[in-house]
Design a protein around this motif. Structure first.
Motif, PDB file in Angstrom:
ATOM      1  N   ASP A  32       0.853  -1.187   0.000  1.00 41.09           N
ATOM      2  CA  ASP A  32       0.000   0.000   0.000  1.00 41.09           C
ATOM      3  C   ASP A  32       0.898   1.249   0.000  1.00 41.09           C
ATOM      4  N   ARG A  48       8.215   5.240   6.344  1.00 47.03           N
ATOM      5  CA  ARG A  48       6.760   5.495   6.328  1.00 47.03           C
ATOM      6  C   ARG A  48       6.022   4.359   5.626  1.00 47.03           C
ATOM      7  N   THR A  49       6.601   3.872   4.528  1.00 46.20           N
ATOM      8  CA  THR A  49       5.946   2.770   3.796  1.00 46.20           C
ATOM      9  C   THR A  49       5.888   1.515   4.657  1.00 46.20           C
ATOM     10  N   SER A  54      -0.502   4.316  -0.681  1.00 47.91           N
ATOM     11  CA  SER A  54      -1.483   5.396  -0.786  1.00 47.91           C
ATOM     12  C   SER A  54      -1.096   6.618   0.042  1.00 47.91           C
ATOM     13  N   HIS A  55      -0.106   6.479   0.928  1.00 47.76           N
ATOM     14  CA  HIS A  55       0.346   7.619   1.732  1.00 47.76           C
ATOM     15  C   HIS A  55       1.281   8.532   0.933  1.00 47.76           C
ATOM     16  N   THR A  94       5.747   1.445   7.943  1.00 49.45           N
ATOM     17  CA  THR A  94       4.718   1.692   8.966  1.00 49.45           C
ATOM     18  C   THR A  94       3.323   1.513   8.376  1.00 49.45           C
ATOM     19  N   LYS A  95       3.109   2.079   7.184  1.00 50.47           N
ATOM     20  CA  LYS A  95       1.797   1.991   6.530  1.00 50.47           C
ATOM     21  C   LYS A  95       1.376   0.534   6.309  1.00 50.47           C
ATOM     22  N   ASN A  96       2.375  -0.329   6.098  1.00 49.05           N
ATOM     23  CA  ASN A  96       2.091  -1.732   5.780  1.00 49.05           C
ATOM     24  C   ASN A  96       2.393  -2.681   6.956  1.00 49.05           C
TER      25      ASN A  96
END
Ligand code: SAM
Length: 211
Positions: free
Chosen positions: A6, A86-87, A8-9, A89-91
């Motif tokens: 994901d 960040r990626t 999308s962030h 964390t998002k996943n």
């Protein structure tokens, strides 16, 4: 089928500063997914991605392998290191990004400790002067034959890989994959072409390298 990470962030502003995943990224993802059973059996302790950009490759790798492994990444672009975290964390993936060139500072500590190594390098043929910036140009500028960054790494692979380690390296035709495979033999490394695909004018390859 492993879901694509994901992202999308991430916004167009982020992609002004880091490499937006493209066909080369997806070929590398496909190579990892293709080897899912082998990589799970390998039960890797430490995975390292050089040039992580968005963090997409390491995030998918963690979905292939599982959370028990340590996921390290490097990039000389500071923005890419932040986005990689960040990626992750998002996943729901723990990634430890390190801002450095290639693996500077990681050897000798990680000598023979990397079980899975990945690199989608800056591979585009450009003037040599364009190689080694710290911004978005570093994502593609590969210098002579697109090999200048790749060739810096080749002598270090044998020092990095564990006895069971595997290295996935993305190349294009202009990088002369067969010549790279010959150079690897000098370091007692075997290699094969795991996947190849045409993307527009580029012929892309993933080399799979091991002892
Ligand atoms: C083609 S992009 C790949 C990004 C991401 N791994 C992907 O597949 O979408 C190459 C990445 O390598 C990084 N890079 C270029 N030279 C590097 C070096 N000497 N050491 C570490 N990273 C480098 C760039 O900043 C960029 O993030």
């Amino acid at each position: 089928m492993i879901p694509t990470p994901d992202l999308s962030h991430l916004t167009s502003k982020d992609y002004d500063n880091i490499y937006e995943p493209a066909e080369d990224t997806f070929l590398l993802l496909d190579a990892l997914e293709q080897d899912q059973d082998q990589l799970q059996t390998l039960n890797p302790g430490i995975c390292l991605e050089i040039g992580s950009g968005s963090g997409c490759v390491t995030t998918l790798l963690s979905k292939v392998v599982g959370p028990q492994s340590l996921y390290l990444t490097t990039d000389l672009n500071d923005y890419a290191c932040k986005v990689t975290r960040r990626t992750g964390t998002k996943n729901q993936v723990d990634i430890e990004p390190i801002r450095t060139s290639l693996v500077d500072g990681l050897l000798p500590r990680l000598h023979h400790m990397i079980d899975i190594l990945c690199f989608n390098p800056p591979y585009v043929v450009t003037p040599s002067e364009e190689v080694g910036s710290f911004g978005i140009e570093a994502a593609w500028a590969g210098g002579l034959d697109g090999r200048e960054v790749i060739d810096q790494l080749l002598p270090l692979i044998s020092d990095l890989l564990s006895p069971k380690g595997i290295f996935y390296l993305l190349l294009i035709h202009e990088n002369r994959p067969l010549e790279v495979m010959e150079i690897l033999k000098q370091y007692n490394l075997s290699s094969s072409i795991a996947l190849e695909r045409r993307a527009g004018r580029e012929r892309q390859y993933v080399l799979k390298i091991h002892r």
